[in-house]
Write an enzyme that holds these catalytic residues in place. Structure first.
Site, short mmCIF file in Angstrom:
data_model
loop_
_atom_site.label_atom_id
_atom_site.label_comp_id
_atom_site.label_asym_id
_atom_site.label_seq_id
_atom_site.Cartn_x
_atom_site.Cartn_y
_atom_site.Cartn_z
CG ASP A 127 -2.87 -0.61 -2.28
OD1 ASP A 127 -3.17 0.64 -1.75
OD2 ASP A 127 -3.31 -1.58 -1.36
CG ASP A 159 -6.23 0.49 -0.70
OD1 ASP A 159 -5.62 1.50 -0.43
OD2 ASP A 159 -6.15 -0.67 -0.14
N GLY A 210 -1.62 -0.16 14.66
CA GLY A 210 -1.46 -1.58 14.11
C GLY A 210 -0.54 -1.73 13.11
CG ASP A 255 -3.25 3.84 -1.10
OD1 ASP A 255 -3.73 3.57 -2.05
OD2 ASP A 255 -3.09 3.07 -0.02
CD GLU A 270 -9.51 3.26 8.48
OE1 GLU A 270 -9.23 2.84 9.19
OE2 GLU A 270 -9.05 3.01 7.13
NE ARG A 314 -5.93 3.03 16.54
CZ ARG A 314 -5.04 2.59 15.52
NH1 ARG A 314 -4.45 3.89 15.20
NH2 ARG A 314 -4.89 1.74 14.99
CB SER A 341 -0.93 0.14 1.29
OG SER A 341 -1.88 0.97 1.26
C1 16G Z 1 -4.19 -0.28 7.51
C2 16G Z 1 -5.60 -0.30 7.46
C3 16G Z 1 -6.34 1.09 7.42
C4 16G Z 1 -5.92 1.75 8.65
C5 16G Z 1 -4.59 1.71 8.95
C6 16G Z 1 -4.36 2.31 10.31
C7 16G Z 1 -6.88 -1.73 5.89
C8 16G Z 1 -7.07 -2.39 4.54
N1 16G Z 1 -5.94 -0.87 6.10
O1 16G Z 1 -3.42 0.61 6.84
O2 16G Z 1 -7.54 0.93 7.29
O3 16G Z 1 -6.46 3.08 8.60
O4 16G Z 1 -4.08 0.58 8.85
O5 16G Z 1 -2.73 2.09 10.68
O6 16G Z 1 -7.42 -1.97 6.73
P1 16G Z 1 -2.17 2.49 12.15
O7 16G Z 1 -2.94 1.00 13.03
O8 16G Z 1 -0.92 2.17 12.09
O9 16G Z 1 -2.86 3.68 12.68
ZN ZN Z 2 -3.90 1.22 0.07
#
Ligand code: 16G
Ligand code: ZN
Length: 542
Positions: A278, A280, A499, A276, A370, A496, A64
């Site tokens: 890819d 999406d 992820g 971005d 988002e 938070r 991505s």
């Molecule tokens: C990933 C997620 C995106 C989310 C981002 C948060 C998918 C396909 N992509 O790129 O939706 O906004 O993580 O990143 O679900 P973070 O946890 O580092 O803030």
């Molecule tokens: Zn993407």
């Protein structure tokens, strides 16, 4: 299952011992050179998932918006959705099994998931334009082949195009034709039908500048241009001919730096957007006559699209319910506008497309975005059937509204966020509502906000609840945030664990930029002190 063959082939994609990776919100993602074994194993896993669901499964090789040196992989479930959570766990286990244990883990997964090994398997594969992607997708194919799965390698595709292929194949072509031409034809036809309904067609060749992040979006949009013979002409920038993927450009860069990408020459009031890497995600922006940069993010896209849909529903007089799904990152002004002015119910979920998608499925029409520009609209099967029936039965204006809704159903990629499809929906809505980019922007004023990152020893010490808006642990942190938020007007803040990166994210908004900055800084300090910050304490203005 021929475990000897699995062992033999796996040795050609040997796992570096000790390496541990996690199937996160967007699959596996790390430096490309660490991913060969993961790709091979995801080929294996896709075959098991395909056998278990008796459906086609997708494998997308992409990272991505990450830097060009990174890569990643994710599996796409039968309806074009993100992989089911229980299989994310299988994926993590399989990817992390040491070489000698891997065949055993593979067997164990197939037993636990009650996979019928006699069942046929079919896997479709796509990849982005990263230099490492082609070789890595070959490793996926090795994995599929060793388990005697059938496959189709689509080669270069945007992520949402791969989702589309999976969905088409599993619905017997009902959703569309599972070819790249099928995708272009479906979307371009719906776009032209929809924009034909505009009362004054206005500018025949409306132009839009598109920053393609030097990625796959450029290739695919260029192919698609030939199908859109009226209503829109696109000018592609950062098309990959010179610059580096995602470097100083793309939706993520524009959203997080709140400034135009490199290589984009903007005249005042010109509509511009960024994909971005890819394709999406999408965000829009423009420069006003004073040269100020205005970002139009996922929240405003959701607002534009849902207000258009709501008007059409009112027109046809059907009581189909519509809901908007956001995350905690949605600007407070957008939530207020949707709830109080548009009277649309708004729901908040955890970050990550799968959470929003899941919630949006509860409505006849679920709009989810988002703030970073990833989103789409989902129509329930019942709503779709109803709308198609009304488009045949109703008369005059009502019929026209029902037909427009029908076109939107065909135009929006309902599998997951799709920058190309979203762009076409947005352009169509702007034409139909006769809105300029400034008028769209003026729907509401974003509250000033700030995002910061804090480094801590172990980000998992922070746990959250209430869709990530409240901290549960470590003790005292939420109280500290509450006390800080009270000191500012129109304020809100949350933290938070990321992820995708080894950091804690901090978000704050308030009545002025200065106050948003100051609140974000104060909250960062609280995180640093109460959640085991490492390195230097956060400083204001950094
Ligand atoms: C990933 C997620 C995106 C989310 C981002 C948060 C998918 C396909 N992509 O790129 O939706 O906004 O993580 O990143 O679900 P973070 O946890 O580092 O803030
Ligand atoms: Zn993407």
């Amino acid at each position: 299952m021929d475990l000897d063959a699995v062992k033999e082939h796996s040795a050609l994609h040997a796992k570096p011992s000790g390496l541990v990776l996690q199937y996160g919100t967007a699959g596996f993602r790390t430096k490309a050179e660490h991913l060969d074994h993961v790709m091979f194993r995801m080929g294996l896993l896709a075959v098991l998932r395909s056998k278990q669901t008796k459906s086609t499964i997708g494998v997308m090789v992409t990272a991505s918006h990450n830097p060009e040196e990174d890569n990643g992989v994710k599996l796409v479930d039968p309806l074009g959705e993100m992989l089911a959570p229980s299989w994310e766990e299988h994926a993590t286990r399989l990817a992390n099994a040491e070489e000698k244990d891997m065949p055993g883990v593979l067997m164990d997964i197939s037993v636990k998931a009650a996979v019928n090994l006699q069942q046929d398997a079919f896997v479709v594969i796509g990849r982005d334009t990263r230099p490492s992607s082609e070789k890595l997708s070959q490793s996926v194919i090795d994995g599929v082949t060793v388990l005697e799965g059938q496959f189709q390698d689509y080669g270069l595709l945007t992520t949402p195009q791969l989702h589309y292929m999976v969905y088409c194949r599993n619905t017997g072509g009902q959703y569309g034709k599972a070819t790249i031409e099928g995708y272009y034809e479906k979307l371009s036809k719906a776009f032209m039908e929809l924009t034909k309904q505009a009362s004054c067609s206005g500018d025949e060749n409306r132009s839009l500048k598109v920053d393609c992040a030097n990625g796959i979006g450029a290739l695919k949009l260029r192919e698609m241009e030939h199908y859109i013979t009226q209503g829109l002409s696109v000018q592609l920038l950062n098309d990959g001919t010179k610059g580096k993927l995602n470097h100083l450009c793309g939706a993520d860069f524009v959203k997080s730096h709140q400034k135009p990408p490199q290589g984009m020459e903007m005249k005042s009031n010109e509509r511009c957007c960024s994909f971005d890497g890819d394709a999406d995600r999408i965000v829009y922006y423009y420069l006003d006559v004073d040269g100020h940069f205005h970002l139009i993010d996922g929240d405003k896209i959701a607002t534009l699209i849902s207000s258009f849909l709501k008007e059409l529903l009112l027109e046809i007089g059907e009581s189909l319910n519509i809901g908007v799904v956001q995350t905690a990152y949605a600007n407070g002004s957008s939530t207020r506008y949707l709830e109080e002015v548009m009277k649309v119910p708004v729901y908040c979920t955890k970050t990550g497309v799968k959470h929003l998608h899941h919630k949006a499925q509860e409505f006849d029409i679920g709009v989810y975005f988002e703030a970073n520009g990833h989103g789409t609209v989902l129509f329930s099967k019942a709503a779709e059937t109803k709308i198609k029936q009304l488009a045949r039965e109703l008369e005059d204006k009502k019929r026209k509204a029902a037909k427009m809704l029908e076109n939107v159903i065909d135009l929006i990629n309902q599998t997951a966020g799709d920058a190309i499809s979203d762009m076409l929906v947005i352009e169509a809505v702007l034409i139909l509502k006769g809105l300029t980019v400034q008028q769209w922007d003026a729907l509401y004023m974003d509250l000033p906000n700030r995002q910061l990152k804090v480094k801590v020893a172990d980000r998992q010490v922070i746990s959250t609840t209430d869709a990530e808006r409240q901290v549960v642990t470590p003790p005292g942190l939420q109280e500290a945030i509450n006390d800080l938020v009270k000191k500012y007007k129109l304020s809100r803040a949350f933290v938070r664990p990321s992820g995708t990166e080894d950091i804690v994210r901090v978000y704050a908004e308030a009545d002025s930029q200065e106050n948003a900055d100051s609140l974000a800084h104060a909250v960062s300090l609280a995180v640093f002190q109460l959640a085991g910050g490492v390195g230097e304490a956060p400083q204001l203005g950094l």
